[in-house]
Design a protein around this motif. Sequence first.
Motif, PDB file in Angstrom:
ATOM      1  N   PRO A   1      65.150 -42.699 124.658  1.00  0.00           N
ATOM      2  CA  PRO A   1      66.143 -43.620 125.232  1.00  0.00           C
ATOM      3  C   PRO A   1      66.367 -43.461 126.733  1.00  0.00           C
ATOM      4  O   PRO A   1      66.883 -44.378 127.376  1.00  0.00           O
ATOM      5  CB  PRO A   1      67.427 -43.310 124.459  1.00  0.00           C
ATOM      6  N   ARG A   2      65.977 -42.322 127.316  1.00  0.00           N
ATOM      7  CA  ARG A   2      66.146 -42.135 128.762  1.00  0.00           C
ATOM      8  C   ARG A   2      64.815 -42.165 129.508  1.00  0.00           C
ATOM      9  O   ARG A   2      64.732 -41.727 130.674  1.00  0.00           O
ATOM     10  CB  ARG A   2      66.886 -40.828 129.031  1.00  0.00           C
TER      11      ARG A   2
ATOM     12  N   ARG B   1      61.742 -47.307 125.796  1.00  0.00           N
ATOM     13  CA  ARG B   1      62.961 -46.563 125.463  1.00  0.00           C
ATOM     14  C   ARG B   1      63.265 -46.633 123.967  1.00  0.00           C
ATOM     15  O   ARG B   1      63.778 -45.682 123.402  1.00  0.00           O
ATOM     16  CB  ARG B   1      64.133 -47.075 126.281  1.00  0.00           C
TER      17      ARG B   1
ATOM     18  N   ARG C   1      59.989 -37.380 130.502  1.00  0.00           N
ATOM     19  CA  ARG C   1      60.856 -38.561 130.456  1.00  0.00           C
ATOM     20  C   ARG C   1      60.523 -39.595 131.534  1.00  0.00           C
ATOM     21  O   ARG C   1      60.144 -40.703 131.230  1.00  0.00           O
ATOM     22  CB  ARG C   1      62.327 -38.165 130.608  1.00  0.00           C
TER      23      ARG C   1
END
Length: 151
Positions: free
Chosen positions: A129-130, A124, A98
């Motif tokens: 998304p993180r 993202r 991530r």
Amino acid sequence: MTDGWESWPEGGPGVVRLPSGRLVRGRGLRDPLPPGPTPELGLYLQARRAPEVPWEARLLRWPDFRLPADREEARSALAEVWRAAAGRRVEVACGGGRGRTGTALACLAVLDGVDPAEAVAWVRRRYHPRAVETPWQRRYVRRFSAPGPRA
């Protein structure tokens, strides 16, 4: 590029299509290797050592939740991965897939023409998304700039 070269499968786990059409796979090293073709080149964002893999691998010293230990080496490694993605299966990976991986993918997007101010949001939407976990990683991407004319 070799005869019979096969790209990453579009929509495969962690596969991101850059604006130029280059495909790069991001992943977490703690996760199992996704099914399908294996990388031809891996850039591994780790503090100490790259994983032992049967393909070409490069270590970029990058501690978890931090920034690359050597910024010039990081720029060089990311440029190498960006160039290689034009004709080889390349992946970028860190432990969880991530923070460091998202930061590297956002920098690859900058190299590919995405505005640095938009690159975190861009990755993202397309990767996770993180992605790009810390404020200093976000700032690193905003300050990352593509070198002169693209190859």
